[in-house]
Design a protein around this motif. Structure first.
Motif, PDB file in Angstrom:
ATOM      1  N   GLN A   1     -32.402  74.568   8.960  1.00 40.27           N
ATOM      2  CA  GLN A   1     -31.147  74.455   8.212  1.00 40.27           C
ATOM      3  C   GLN A   1     -31.206  73.189   7.362  1.00 40.27           C
ATOM      4  O   GLN A   1     -31.261  72.079   7.893  1.00 40.27           O
ATOM      5  CB  GLN A   1     -29.968  74.403   9.182  1.00 40.27           C
ATOM      6  N   LEU A   2     -31.188  73.370   6.041  1.00 42.59           N
ATOM      7  CA  LEU A   2     -31.387  72.257   5.111  1.00 42.59           C
ATOM      8  C   LEU A   2     -30.197  72.065   4.169  1.00 42.59           C
ATOM      9  O   LEU A   2     -30.336  71.499   3.091  1.00 42.59           O
ATOM     10  CB  LEU A   2     -32.661  72.496   4.297  1.00 42.59           C
ATOM     11  N   GLU A   3     -29.020  72.500   4.593  1.00 42.95           N
ATOM     12  CA  GLU A   3     -27.835  72.328   3.749  1.00 42.95           C
ATOM     13  C   GLU A   3     -27.523  70.834   3.564  1.00 42.95           C
ATOM     14  O   GLU A   3     -27.482  70.066   4.527  1.00 42.95           O
ATOM     15  CB  GLU A   3     -26.616  73.013   4.375  1.00 42.95           C
ATOM     16  N   GLY A   4     -27.307  70.439   2.316  1.00 43.66           N
ATOM     17  CA  GLY A   4     -26.893  69.071   2.024  1.00 43.66           C
ATOM     18  C   GLY A   4     -27.964  68.018   2.216  1.00 43.66           C
ATOM     19  O   GLY A   4     -27.667  66.819   2.242  1.00 43.66           O
ATOM     20  N   VAL A   5     -29.213  68.414   2.354  1.00 39.94           N
ATOM     21  CA  VAL A   5     -30.295  67.442   2.547  1.00 39.94           C
ATOM     22  C   VAL A   5     -30.582  66.706   1.238  1.00 39.94           C
ATOM     23  O   VAL A   5     -30.601  67.298   0.163  1.00 39.94           O
ATOM     24  CB  VAL A   5     -31.571  68.146   3.052  1.00 39.94           C
ATOM     25  N   ASP A   6     -30.789  65.399   1.338  1.00 37.18           N
ATOM     26  CA  ASP A   6     -31.071  64.572   0.165  1.00 37.18           C
ATOM     27  C   ASP A   6     -32.591  64.470  -0.016  1.00 37.18           C
ATOM     28  O   ASP A   6     -33.283  63.869   0.800  1.00 37.18           O
ATOM     29  CB  ASP A   6     -30.468  63.174   0.359  1.00 37.18           C
ATOM     30  N   PHE A   7     -33.085  65.070  -1.101  1.00 32.27           N
ATOM     31  CA  PHE A   7     -34.512  65.048  -1.401  1.00 32.27           C
ATOM     32  C   PHE A   7     -34.825  64.138  -2.588  1.00 32.27           C
ATOM     33  O   PHE A   7     -35.852  64.305  -3.245  1.00 32.27           O
ATOM     34  CB  PHE A   7     -35.019  66.460  -1.701  1.00 32.27           C
ATOM     35  N   GLU A   8     -33.989  63.170  -2.849  1.00 31.72           N
ATOM     36  CA  GLU A   8     -34.208  62.294  -3.999  1.00 31.72           C
ATOM     37  C   GLU A   8     -35.500  61.483  -3.824  1.00 31.72           C
ATOM     38  O   GLU A   8     -35.698  60.815  -2.807  1.00 31.72           O
ATOM     39  CB  GLU A   8     -33.031  61.339  -4.175  1.00 31.72           C
ATOM     40  N   ASP A   9     -36.381  61.554  -4.827  1.00 35.78           N
ATOM     41  CA  ASP A   9     -37.647  60.814  -4.848  1.00 35.78           C
ATOM     42  C   ASP A   9     -38.549  61.145  -3.659  1.00 35.78           C
ATOM     43  O   ASP A   9     -39.415  60.339  -3.267  1.00 35.78           O
ATOM     44  CB  ASP A   9     -37.398  59.300  -4.887  1.00 35.78           C
ATOM     45  N   THR A  10     -38.374  62.328  -3.075  1.00 36.82           N
ATOM     46  CA  THR A  10     -39.245  62.751  -1.983  1.00 36.82           C
ATOM     47  C   THR A  10     -40.661  62.983  -2.510  1.00 36.82           C
ATOM     48  O   THR A  10     -40.856  63.584  -3.567  1.00 36.82           O
ATOM     49  CB  THR A  10     -38.723  64.044  -1.338  1.00 36.82           C
ATOM     50  N   ILE A  11     -41.658  62.503  -1.777  1.00 34.95           N
ATOM     51  CA  ILE A  11     -43.055  62.664  -2.173  1.00 34.95           C
ATOM     52  C   ILE A  11     -43.619  63.858  -1.416  1.00 34.95           C
ATOM     53  O   ILE A  11     -43.738  63.830  -0.192  1.00 34.95           O
ATOM     54  CB  ILE A  11     -43.863  61.390  -1.841  1.00 34.95           C
ATOM     55  N   ILE A  12     -43.953  64.908  -2.162  1.00 29.26           N
ATOM     56  CA  ILE A  12     -44.382  66.147  -1.523  1.00 29.26           C
ATOM     57  C   ILE A  12     -45.431  66.837  -2.386  1.00 29.26           C
ATOM     58  O   ILE A  12     -45.336  66.806  -3.623  1.00 29.26           O
ATOM     59  CB  ILE A  12     -43.167  67.075  -1.286  1.00 29.26           C
ATOM     60  N   GLY A  13     -46.445  67.410  -1.766  1.00 30.65           N
ATOM     61  CA  GLY A  13     -47.510  68.089  -2.493  1.00 30.65           C
ATOM     62  C   GLY A  13     -47.047  69.411  -3.073  1.00 30.65           C
ATOM     63  O   GLY A  13     -46.027  69.979  -2.665  1.00 30.65           O
ATOM     64  N   TYR A  14     -47.827  69.931  -4.018  1.00 29.18           N
ATOM     65  CA  TYR A  14     -47.431  71.145  -4.717  1.00 29.18           C
ATOM     66  C   TYR A  14     -47.355  72.343  -3.772  1.00 29.18           C
ATOM     67  O   TYR A  14     -46.390  73.114  -3.814  1.00 29.18           O
ATOM     68  CB  TYR A  14     -48.430  71.433  -5.853  1.00 29.18           C
ATOM     69  N   ILE A  15     -48.338  72.509  -2.902  1.00 25.50           N
ATOM     70  CA  ILE A  15     -48.336  73.639  -1.982  1.00 25.50           C
ATOM     71  C   ILE A  15     -47.164  73.519  -0.998  1.00 25.50           C
ATOM     72  O   ILE A  15     -46.466  74.494  -0.711  1.00 25.50           O
ATOM     73  CB  ILE A  15     -49.662  73.725  -1.212  1.00 25.50           C
ATOM     74  N   ASP A  16     -46.939  72.308  -0.485  1.00 27.93           N
ATOM     75  CA  ASP A  16     -45.816  72.086   0.426  1.00 27.93           C
ATOM     76  C   ASP A  16     -44.488  72.347  -0.284  1.00 27.93           C
ATOM     77  O   ASP A  16     -43.537  72.863   0.324  1.00 27.93           O
ATOM     78  CB  ASP A  16     -45.840  70.655   0.969  1.00 27.93           C
ATOM     79  N   LEU A  17     -44.420  71.978  -1.557  1.00 28.28           N
ATOM     80  CA  LEU A  17     -43.205  72.215  -2.332  1.00 28.28           C
ATOM     81  C   LEU A  17     -42.921  73.703  -2.466  1.00 28.28           C
ATOM     82  O   LEU A  17     -41.775  74.148  -2.304  1.00 28.28           O
ATOM     83  CB  LEU A  17     -43.354  71.589  -3.724  1.00 28.28           C
TER      84      LEU A  17
END
Length: 237
Positions: free
Chosen positions: A201-217
């Motif tokens: 459950q990811l409602e309202g999660v803040d992903f600002e400036d999160t560092i994540i790879g393309y496949i993971d994205l």
């Protein structure tokens, strides 16, 4: 009639005890090896050239079929993973406040961290910046906790609750967040490499400036509970 038989067998592994532990889950043993048979008839081959071409095609087809068979079996093994029994160590939940003294990105630790079913609700001091490499966190509660700058490489957090948890500036490498509740959590400037969020459950999660790879994205963007703002911050299409 030509026939090629490829036996595929899997052997289970058990957890050993030594001064340094490396986390892994045993795969169950398959008692019946998988047999893959590829055959082709030579009755219709009229020339030496066609015989060679037929043999080459047969080998390619058999190889592809073997790859398909292995990939179809692997998910069953993964779904049958078993966790160790719940630790009976006194004050095991408090060990999170110390963390792993040698925790590294590969999930190496000096002593297992079994935090399952522990309650760290609104813990604002003792978890910040700790190394929780390979920690078992399933069904634990971290609601409202400050877990900024933590290192959680290879942690197992299936079904845990992280509502409103602050993960800013943390390193969350290969963490299994499947079926976890992360509503309102903050991953601001957090490294999310190789982590999974299946049915989380990811409602309202803040992903600002999160560092994540393309496949993971690509994988995390399939989660339908992410808000529109979160999808924009992640760059989901």
């Amino acid at each position: 009639m030509a026939s090629i038989s490829i036996p595929l067998a899997y052997k289970s592994h058990s957890l050993g005890r030594s001064p340094i532990y490396r986390p892994h889950f045993p795969a169950p043993q398959l008692h019946s090896p998988i047999q893959i048979k590829c055959s082709a008839s030579k009755e219709d081959l009229s020339t030496e050239e066609s015989s060679i071409q037929s043999k080459q095609l047969r080998n390619v087809a058999c190889g592809l079929f073997a790859v398909w068979a292995v990939s179809s079996v692997s998910p069953v093994i993964a779904a049958s993973q078993r966790l160790p029994p719940l630790s009976t160590e006194p004050n095991r939940c408090e060990r999170a406040f110390v963390g792993n003294t040698i925790g590294q990105a590969n999930g190496v630790y000096d002593k297992p961290l079994d935090l399952r079913f522990c309650d760290y609700t609104n813990e604002k001091t003792n978890l910040k910046g700790k190394s929780l490499a390979a920690a078992l966190m399933s069904d634990a509660k971290f609601d409202g906790a400050d877990m900024s700058e933590v290192i959680m490489s290879k942690a197992y957090a299936v079904g845990a609750s992280f509502k409103g948890t602050d993960f800013s500036n943390a390193v969350l490498d290969r963490v299994i967040f499947d079926k976890a509740n992360l509503q309102g959590a903050s991953f601001k400037n957090t490294v999310l490499s190789g982590s999974t969020f299946n049915d989380a459950q990811l409602e309202g999660v803040d992903f600002e400036d999160t560092i994540i790879g393309y496949i993971d994205l690509q994988k995390i963007c399939t989660n339908k509970t992410i808000s529109e703002e979160g999808r924009v911050n992640l760059g989901c299409r």
